[in-house]
Design a protein around this motif. Structure first.
Motif, short mmCIF file in Angstrom:
data_model
loop_
_atom_site.label_atom_id
_atom_site.label_comp_id
_atom_site.label_asym_id
_atom_site.label_seq_id
_atom_site.Cartn_x
_atom_site.Cartn_y
_atom_site.Cartn_z
N ILE A 460 0.84 -1.19 0.00
CA ILE A 460 0.00 0.00 0.00
C ILE A 460 0.88 1.24 0.00
O ILE A 460 1.99 1.24 0.54
CB ILE A 460 -0.97 -0.01 1.20
N LEU A 461 0.39 2.29 -0.61
CA LEU A 461 1.12 3.54 -0.70
C LEU A 461 1.28 4.17 0.69
O LEU A 461 0.31 4.36 1.41
CB LEU A 461 0.37 4.51 -1.62
N LEU A 462 2.53 4.47 1.05
CA LEU A 462 2.81 5.02 2.38
C LEU A 462 2.04 6.31 2.62
O LEU A 462 1.47 6.53 3.69
CB LEU A 462 4.31 5.25 2.54
N ASN A 463 1.99 7.18 1.60
CA ASN A 463 1.30 8.47 1.77
C ASN A 463 -0.18 8.30 2.10
O ASN A 463 -0.76 9.12 2.83
CB ASN A 463 1.45 9.33 0.51
N SER A 464 -0.82 7.26 1.54
CA SER A 464 -2.25 7.06 1.81
C SER A 464 -2.48 6.71 3.28
O SER A 464 -3.48 7.13 3.87
CB SER A 464 -2.81 5.95 0.91
N ILE A 465 -1.54 5.96 3.90
CA ILE A 465 -1.66 5.63 5.33
C ILE A 465 -1.51 6.91 6.16
O ILE A 465 -2.25 7.15 7.11
CB ILE A 465 -0.61 4.59 5.75
N VAL A 466 -0.54 7.74 5.76
CA VAL A 466 -0.30 8.99 6.50
C VAL A 466 -1.51 9.91 6.39
O VAL A 466 -1.95 10.52 7.37
CB VAL A 466 0.98 9.69 5.98
N GLU A 467 -2.09 10.01 5.19
CA GLU A 467 -3.25 10.87 4.97
C GLU A 467 -4.43 10.44 5.84
O GLU A 467 -5.08 11.28 6.50
CB GLU A 467 -3.66 10.84 3.49
N THR A 468 -4.72 9.15 5.85
CA THR A 468 -5.86 8.68 6.66
C THR A 468 -5.58 8.86 8.15
O THR A 468 -6.50 9.15 8.93
CB THR A 468 -6.17 7.20 6.38
N LYS A 492 2.18 19.74 5.74
CA LYS A 492 2.30 18.42 5.12
C LYS A 492 3.27 18.50 3.94
O LYS A 492 3.08 19.31 3.04
CB LYS A 492 0.95 17.91 4.63
N GLU A 493 4.27 17.65 3.96
CA GLU A 493 5.21 17.54 2.85
C GLU A 493 5.35 16.06 2.51
O GLU A 493 6.32 15.39 2.91
CB GLU A 493 6.56 18.15 3.22
#
Length: 754
Positions: A460-468, A492-493
């Motif tokens: 899974i995309l790391l950024n998607s976990i961070v966003e959620t 957010k960067e």
């Protein structure tokens, strides 16, 4: 006076031997006498007070080459119990003893034994059975008896049990007295004026030595008591209270104190007191203790002060003449405690105990270290017991929580497929993801309680976990900062393009936990910066706040279980769990922090290298045609959410909340699949599946449970598939497909999946 080599059998002699239970040297003179008697057709009579004395004497005689049983049979060796022959109802019977020996000696003479020795020990066996007057009369009679019967009687006295007065009165009754002192044996003729004078000098020295030995023995007893105390004292304070009282009594100190320290800076932990005068107690309570003075005195080692060196006016007013300070620590730079004893006597008073005080300081140090180990062990045992109880409780809670999550996950997921409004859909995604995180937490509870659960890892995309994770934390900081009117900035960067192979719920738990910790650290507002980036074969998440920061002494402890700086607001488990999760993925979590500036957590992951991107949810759901499903669950809301899930994938289903009614329903309607809960009150899923299969072998059964790996193989014989609660639509689809794939034609139906 003459040496032991001159000790020979003398008819009619009454000899005394002065010995000590502490020294208790073996008596070579006795061995020589016994051998001489036995070899010359004589008889040796040994009177023992305790059975241990009998065993010891037999062993010594056997070492001399004597055959004990043979000598006893011939009557040359006689052992007599004083308990049986000397006492009647606990009272010494003098006349009866003399009559007994008269009969015994006559019998020896009849057997032809002309030399007879009676040997007995006067020790604490007699202390409560006769007074000095009785034993004096008894000794007069046996002295007379020895002369009349022409035998030799030897009495050994243990100096520990009798006073000087005792011996001064008994000594003249004896013909000869032997003093055993260290390795020497000295024999004195009592009727010789020169030797009796020398004997009394020896006796006086022995008693002076006895007093000193007694004092030293008391000190050794104290050390032994302290060692034994540790086995039943509740904590270090109780141990020190007991030790201080004993020390004061042994060295005759009038009162004492023990200061214990938390650290090398002499920060006070506690003060242990014994017999402390009210004035001094009050003085200490109102004073700020001088750490520098304690530090200097600690380096000096044990030191004794007399009244001329005691500058404190209160001490002088109370009449304290001497005081000793004993530092207790591994070395001068590692203080543990300070022992202070005081006396109303002169300075010389404590000089006699210097070696002992040094030994007691080392002993207390060792015992405190041991006590802390015991306390830690007890705390670990208590914590383990609490965890066991918590695990048992958590198991039941997890089951009930799974039922709740099944409804939340099912209905929120259904709404996500049906709702078109993006704002509502965003909120539904947060609800759905939060419920999935709840599911992951239940899985972890099951792992803690030793119930294995299946892994749900994927790329899974790391950024998607961070966003959620940010979306889930947002309600908390909006509530905190909006209510308080504080300014808060989120930066957010998210520059990483990496996928990671993981259980998304576990990683989201880690990131969410650190974000929430950052919010807690910025109570008055601040800036939260969250960055992701790639470097080499690693993907990184960096979470940085401008909060209060972590003190240097706590940095190494923050990942330890139960360590928390939030006091009652935290459990101390969040970062410990986070570190364990990241470590399980061969990642790392590091912290940088400065008090008053802020804290930064840097988490690294291995980048997922396989080709092909993973889509978190399939946008197109399959449709199943013509399948009839019966849902059996005593929780109506759980069954209802499953019914809604089946409907969205084209399956018609009925609900039954009473497992006893299932067989009746099967007689009225034909079903292809039964989805059945395991834990039901009237009949569990295992029993129900067996009853169903007894009448419908072709019927497929899917068993729902929160404990999929807690079943025996024999329980699964009638089950086609096990579905883990709480379940998503994808997991429901997987279960149905699995059952269909096992038999291409399900109940005569073909092409059931579009």
């Amino acid at each position: 006076m003459y040496n032991e080599i001159d000790v020979k059998y003398i008819k009619g002699a009454f000899w005394g031997v002065l010995n000590s239970s502490i020294l208790n040297f073996r008596k070579n003179y006795l061995k020589n006498l016994v051998l001489n008697i036995i070899e010359n057709d004589g008889c040796f009579i040994y009177v023992y007070n305790f059975i241990s004395q009998l065993h010891t004497e037999k062993e010594e005689l056997e070492k001399c080459g004597l055959v004990i049983d043979e000598l006893i049979k011939r009557g040359q060796l006689i052992f007599i119990s004083a308990q049986k022959k000397y006492l009647k109802e606990g009272v010494l019977q003098v006349e009866n003893i003399v009559k007994f020996y008269e009969k015994l000696i006559n019998n020896c003479y009849k057997k032809g034994y002309k030399k007879v020795i009676i040997y007995g020990i006067i020790d604490d066996f007699y202390n409560d059975k006769m007074d000095l007057d009785i034993i004096y009369e008894y000794h007069k009679k046996i002295k007379k008896f020895a002369k009349e019967k022409e035998i030799m009687i030897i009495k050994e006295y243990l100096i520990d049990n009798f006073t000087e007065e005792y011996f001064y009165r008994l000594v003249p009754l004896h013909d000869v007295f032997i003093i055993i002192n260290n390795d020497s044996v000295n024999v004195f003729q009592i009727d010789n004026p020169n030797e009796i004078e020398l004997f009394y000098k020896y006796l006086r020295i022995l008693y002076l030595d006895k007093v000193e030995l007694y004092k030293e023995n008391k000190k050794l007893e104290l050390l032994n008591e302290l060692i034994l105390d540790i086995s039943y004292k509740h904590n270090s304070r109780h141990l020190l209270e007991s030790a201080l009282e004993k020390i004061c009594k042994v060295v005759n100190a009038d009162f004492g104190l023990i200061f214990t320290y938390l650290d090398t800076d002499f920060n006070l932990e506690s003060i242990i007191k014994y017999n402390l005068p009210y004035e001094i107690d009050k003085y200490i309570a109102n004073q700020t203790l001088d750490k520098n003075r304690f530090r200097e005195e600690f380096k000096q080692g044990i030191k004794i002060y007399d009244d001329s060196q005691l500058e404190n006016r209160l001490i002088n007013q109370l009449g304290i003449k001497s005081l000793v300070k004993v530092p207790i620590g591994k070395d001068e730079n590692n203080p543990i405690a300070f022992l202070i004893l005081a006396s109303y006597n002169s300075k010389q008073h404590f000089y006699h105990h210097m070696s002992f005080l040094k030994a007691i300081g080392n002993t207390i140090l060792a015992l405190l270290d041991k006590q802390k180990q015991i306390e830690k062990h007890q705390a670990d045992l208590l914590r383990a017991e609490k965890f066991k109880t918590l695990g048992e409780l958590a198991g039941g809670i997890a089951h009930d929580f799974n039922n709740i999550l099944t409804t939340i996950i099912g209905l929120s997921q259904l709404l996500l497929y049906q709702v078109q409004d993006e704002k509502i859909k965003k909120n539904l995604e947060i609800i759905y993801n939060s419920a999935l995180d709840g599911k992951a937490i239940v899985n972890r509870i099951q792992k803690i309680t030793r119930k294995r659960v299946s892994s749900n890892k994927k790329a899974i995309l790391l950024n998607s976990i961070v966003e959620t994770s940010i979306d889930m934390a947002r309600p908390k900081w909006k509530n905190i900062y909006d209510v308080k009117g504080r300014e808060f900035t989120l930066v957010k960067e998210l520059n990483s393009s990496s996928y990671i192979y993981c259980d998304v719920y576990e990683i989201r738990e880690v990131i969410l936990n650190i974000i929430l910790n950052a919010v807690d650290a910025m109570e008055d507002g601040g800036k939260l910066t969250i960055r992701t980036y790639d470097k080499g074969n690693k993907a990184y998440v960096c979470i940085e706040d401008t909060g209060c920061g972590i003190p240097d002494e706590f940095k190494d402890k923050i990942f330890e279980p139960f360590f928390s700086t939030k006091e009652s607001r935290g459990t101390g488990l969040g970062l410990s769990i986070a570190k364990n999760i990241i470590s399980s993925y061969n990642g790392s979590i590091e912290v940088e922090s400065k008090v008053g500036v802020g804290t930064k957590f840097i988490i690294s992951f291995n980048r997922y290298q396989k080709g092909g991107k993973y889509t978190d949810e399939d946008s197109i759901l399959p449709k199943f045609n013509g399948l009839n499903v019966l849902i059996v669950d005593d929780k109506a809301h759980v069954a209802y959410s499953l019914k809604k899930m089946f409907r969205i994938i084209g399956i018609e289903s009925d609900i039954e909340t009473n497992s006893n009614n299932v067989l009746k329903r099967l007689s009225k309607k034909k079903y292809d699949i039964i989805v059945c809960d395991l834990a039901m009150p009237k009949m569990n899923g295992i029993r129900l599946s067996r009853q169903i299969k007894s009448i419908r072998k072709d019927l497929k059964i899917i068993l729902m449970t929160g404990w999929p790996n807690d079943l025996d193989e024999q329980d699964l014989s009638e089950i086609e598939y096990i579905m883990h609660k709480p379940c998503t639509i994808k997991e429901v689809i997987k279960a149905i497909k699995s059952v269909i794939d096992k038999e291409k034609k399900l109940g005569g139906k073909e092409n059931v999946v579009n």
